[in-house]
Scaffold this motif. Sequence first.
Motif, PDB file in Angstrom:
ATOM      1  N   ILE A 149       0.863  -1.179   0.000  1.00 21.47           N
ATOM      2  CA  ILE A 149       0.000   0.000   0.000  1.00 21.47           C
ATOM      3  C   ILE A 149       0.901   1.231   0.000  1.00 21.47           C
ATOM      4  O   ILE A 149       1.565   1.539   0.995  1.00 21.47           O
ATOM      5  CB  ILE A 149      -0.946  -0.005   1.206  1.00 21.47           C
ATOM      6  N   GLN A 150       0.932   1.928  -1.139  1.00 23.55           N
ATOM      7  CA  GLN A 150       1.844   3.040  -1.362  1.00 23.55           C
ATOM      8  C   GLN A 150       1.066   4.346  -1.454  1.00 23.55           C
ATOM      9  O   GLN A 150       0.073   4.435  -2.168  1.00 23.55           O
ATOM     10  CB  GLN A 150       2.626   2.807  -2.662  1.00 23.55           C
ATOM     11  N   LYS A 151       1.529   5.374  -0.723  1.00 17.22           N
ATOM     12  CA  LYS A 151       0.907   6.697  -0.781  1.00 17.22           C
ATOM     13  C   LYS A 151       1.749   7.614  -1.665  1.00 17.22           C
ATOM     14  O   LYS A 151       2.944   7.817  -1.422  1.00 17.22           O
ATOM     15  CB  LYS A 151       0.757   7.291   0.614  1.00 17.22           C
ATOM     16  N   GLY A 155      -1.240  12.250  -2.071  1.00 11.92           N
ATOM     17  CA  GLY A 155      -2.090  11.602  -1.086  1.00 11.92           C
ATOM     18  C   GLY A 155      -2.840  10.389  -1.587  1.00 11.92           C
ATOM     19  O   GLY A 155      -3.475   9.675  -0.800  1.00 11.92           O
ATOM     20  N   ARG A 156      -2.766  10.130  -2.884  1.00 15.01           N
ATOM     21  CA  ARG A 156      -3.482   8.983  -3.448  1.00 15.01           C
ATOM     22  C   ARG A 156      -2.826   7.678  -3.008  1.00 15.01           C
ATOM     23  O   ARG A 156      -1.606   7.552  -2.989  1.00 15.01           O
ATOM     24  CB  ARG A 156      -3.479   9.080  -4.973  1.00 15.01           C
ATOM     25  N   LEU A 157      -3.665   6.682  -2.659  1.00 11.89           N
ATOM     26  CA  LEU A 157      -3.162   5.357  -2.307  1.00 11.89           C
ATOM     27  C   LEU A 157      -3.229   4.450  -3.526  1.00 11.89           C
ATOM     28  O   LEU A 157      -4.271   4.372  -4.195  1.00 11.89           O
ATOM     29  CB  LEU A 157      -3.981   4.740  -1.170  1.00 11.89           C
ATOM     30  N   ILE A 158      -2.142   3.749  -3.805  1.00  8.50           N
ATOM     31  CA  ILE A 158      -2.097   2.787  -4.902  1.00  8.50           C
ATOM     32  C   ILE A 158      -1.560   1.463  -4.387  1.00  8.50           C
ATOM     33  O   ILE A 158      -1.034   1.367  -3.273  1.00  8.50           O
ATOM     34  CB  ILE A 158      -1.231   3.290  -6.073  1.00  8.50           C
ATOM     35  N   THR A 159      -1.698   0.426  -5.202  1.00 12.97           N
ATOM     36  CA  THR A 159      -1.129  -0.874  -4.872  1.00 12.97           C
ATOM     37  C   THR A 159       0.249  -0.944  -5.517  1.00 12.97           C
ATOM     38  O   THR A 159       0.369  -1.198  -6.710  1.00 12.97           O
ATOM     39  CB  THR A 159      -2.030  -2.005  -5.399  1.00 12.97           C
ATOM     40  N   GLY A 160       1.272  -0.684  -4.735  1.00 13.12           N
ATOM     41  CA  GLY A 160       2.628  -0.584  -5.264  1.00 13.12           C
ATOM     42  C   GLY A 160       3.669  -1.106  -4.301  1.00 13.12           C
ATOM     43  O   GLY A 160       3.712  -2.308  -4.018  1.00 13.12           O
ATOM     44  N   GLN A 428      -7.066   1.064   8.461  1.00 14.68           N
ATOM     45  CA  GLN A 428      -6.954   1.271   7.017  1.00 14.68           C
ATOM     46  C   GLN A 428      -8.173   1.994   6.446  1.00 14.68           C
ATOM     47  O   GLN A 428      -8.093   2.626   5.389  1.00 14.68           O
ATOM     48  CB  GLN A 428      -6.767  -0.075   6.316  1.00 14.68           C
ATOM     49  N   TYR A 429      -9.309   1.921   7.128  1.00 15.47           N
ATOM     50  CA  TYR A 429     -10.531   2.535   6.608  1.00 15.47           C
ATOM     51  C   TYR A 429     -10.414   4.049   6.510  1.00 15.47           C
ATOM     52  O   TYR A 429     -10.977   4.671   5.595  1.00 15.47           O
ATOM     53  CB  TYR A 429     -11.735   2.130   7.453  1.00 15.47           C
ATOM     54  N   ALA A 430      -9.699   4.661   7.425  1.00 16.98           N
ATOM     55  CA  ALA A 430      -9.525   6.113   7.370  1.00 16.98           C
ATOM     56  C   ALA A 430      -8.664   6.522   6.185  1.00 16.98           C
ATOM     57  O   ALA A 430      -8.837   7.604   5.615  1.00 16.98           O
ATOM     58  CB  ALA A 430      -8.896   6.602   8.674  1.00 16.98           C
ATOM     59  N   GLU A 431      -7.745   5.634   5.794  1.00 16.98           N
ATOM     60  CA  GLU A 431      -6.846   5.916   4.665  1.00 16.98           C
ATOM     61  C   GLU A 431      -7.516   5.637   3.336  1.00 16.98           C
ATOM     62  O   GLU A 431      -7.262   6.295   2.339  1.00 16.98           O
ATOM     63  CB  GLU A 431      -5.577   5.047   4.797  1.00 16.98           C
ATOM     64  N   GLY A 432      -8.377   4.623   3.288  1.00 21.31           N
ATOM     65  CA  GLY A 432      -9.026   4.243   2.039  1.00 21.31           C
ATOM     66  C   GLY A 432      -8.132   3.373   1.186  1.00 21.31           C
ATOM     67  O   GLY A 432      -7.265   2.667   1.686  1.00 21.31           O
ATOM     68  N   GLY A 433      -8.343   3.423  -0.138  1.00 24.50           N
ATOM     69  CA  GLY A 433      -7.545   2.620  -1.057  1.00 24.50           C
ATOM     70  C   GLY A 433      -8.340   1.493  -1.671  1.00 24.50           C
ATOM     71  O   GLY A 433      -9.522   1.267  -1.343  1.00 24.50           O
ATOM     72  N   TYR A 434      -7.705   0.780  -2.576  1.00 23.18           N
ATOM     73  CA  TYR A 434      -8.344  -0.293  -3.354  1.00 23.18           C
ATOM     74  C   TYR A 434      -8.970  -1.357  -2.463  1.00 23.18           C
ATOM     75  O   TYR A 434     -10.081  -1.814  -2.708  1.00 23.18           O
ATOM     76  CB  TYR A 434      -7.295  -0.918  -4.280  1.00 23.18           C
ATOM     77  N   GLU A 435      -8.252  -1.767  -1.437  1.00 21.50           N
ATOM     78  CA  GLU A 435      -8.735  -2.844  -0.574  1.00 21.50           C
ATOM     79  C   GLU A 435     -10.011  -2.451   0.161  1.00 21.50           C
ATOM     80  O   GLU A 435     -10.904  -3.271   0.362  1.00 21.50           O
ATOM     81  CB  GLU A 435      -7.643  -3.250   0.426  1.00 21.50           C
ATOM     82  N   ALA A 442     -17.384  -4.119   6.867  1.00 27.34           N
ATOM     83  CA  ALA A 442     -17.372  -2.828   7.546  1.00 27.34           C
ATOM     84  C   ALA A 442     -16.164  -2.718   8.466  1.00 27.34           C
ATOM     85  O   ALA A 442     -15.542  -3.722   8.849  1.00 27.34           O
ATOM     86  CB  ALA A 442     -18.663  -2.650   8.343  1.00 27.34           C
ATOM     87  N   GLU A 443     -15.859  -1.498   8.827  1.00 25.85           N
ATOM     88  CA  GLU A 443     -14.759  -1.248   9.754  1.00 25.85           C
ATOM     89  C   GLU A 443     -14.979  -2.011  11.061  1.00 25.85           C
ATOM     90  O   GLU A 443     -16.079  -2.037  11.601  1.00 25.85           O
ATOM     91  CB  GLU A 443     -14.663   0.248  10.037  1.00 25.85           C
ATOM     92  N   GLY A 444     -13.927  -2.640  11.555  1.00 25.75           N
ATOM     93  CA  GLY A 444     -14.002  -3.426  12.780  1.00 25.75           C
ATOM     94  C   GLY A 444     -14.170  -4.911  12.552  1.00 25.75           C
ATOM     95  O   GLY A 444     -14.026  -5.710  13.491  1.00 25.75           O
TER      96      GLY A 444
END
Length: 469
Positions: A149-151, A155-160, A428-435, A442-444
């Motif tokens: 998980i690369q920022k 600020g965009r999160l990618i799978t890298g 991770q939910y606060a960060e977001g991203g593909y996953e 849901a979170e938790g």
Amino acid sequence: MLTAGVARANITPPLTVPHAGWGAQTHVYPEGIHYDLWATVLCLAQDGELVCLADLDLCYVTMPQAELLRERIAAALGIAASRVRISTSHTHAGPFIHSNWYKDDDATVTYINEMVEAIVGCAAEAARELVPVRVAAGFGECGIGKRRIQKLDDGRLITGYDPNGATDPIVGTVKLETTDGELLASLLYFSCHPTTLGPDNKLVSPDYPGVARRVVEQLTGGRCLFLQGSTGDIGPGPEGFRSDYAAVERMGTILGSEAAKTLLQLEAVPSAWQFERVVESGASLGLWTNAADVSDSSPAPLLVASRMIELPIKQLVPTEEAEQLYLACQSRMQELIEQGGSADDIREATYKVKRSHKIWQQSLRYYGQASASIEAHFIAFSDIVLAGVPVEPFSSTGKGIREASPFACTLFGGYTNGWLGYLPPAEQYAEGGYEIETSPFAEGAAELLAGQVTAILRELYEQSSSTRT
């Protein structure tokens, strides 16, 4: 005494079966074979009770496909389906058997049917070849897995690749040797996405797990099964997502060599070296004898458990809306393929099909539900437990469960008895991203699962201890 049998079948698809399933790929069919794909089946039995574990070189199997395989194997072996575990290595360079993205799928249906028959036959062969075994387990370490998980600067999160991200370098190994000390089978556990080969790769391949298995078997003998761990946030680093077969060889060889080293150092029967005598030579040579007691003084209880865990579901797109979007994306992709569209246009259309299909499938399964039941599966023997779930856990979840488990060797992972998507941890939910975008949970949910899995592990350990006593 614990008994075991192992068998293997070749499940390499014909080149007429759609390949891989990357959203960015422009090809439909593979052009060749890098390494054959394997189905390796291990059967364990004790006191007339049998359990079956199948390791498959596939990305994943759907819930219906897993159910079919378990039922067919169970019927062939005369056991309950709950005593069958289907695990996949999660290679992203194998056949695309999960949905009908492409119109021509007759070859896929034929391949799936033949593959099922091969796996069932493999299980039957393993069950026929049961022999008494001794067991040992241990851990090594390998650094080929990197946080993926690369920022970006914006600020965009990618799978890298995140060079500073946390990983899980643990290599879990289990050896099962015959009473004469010959290695019958081994288990190799590791957490890392097999995505060394990416969208441009046009060869069928088991990726690094296939190389690692081959290295282990060359160095130690027996049959090696690969168990994928908690890989939701772990990948092959900067060498991933390409067509670099040398990188596949290198990573698989590094992992396989570490596993082989660990296996060779394990002792199913603890050594008891005693000084024997002196032989006079150019120097006075001391000869020692291993007086280890090879009798089975401590039978290893074989326990199997299948438990349902309720996890919260997030708000999903309405099913009809999700289906219409998917069908529109699929039609556009097919039109571009048939009309010879540009590679960039096909790539864009394909990734939209993949993402819209995931959203539709999640809605089809869970829309309107507050929670969903998933199966956690456990096989325990000789202070070792294999725990699996049909999701993609993150490495922090896997490490937390392993550290909280009372078993000396806990191998917890995903891709077991089907696949339902990512299970990210709460932070991770606060960060977001593909996953997060593609997960139905849901979170938790990850923390809830970890707590319940740990409780089940403690329960199984107490049962194992009382049985041993």
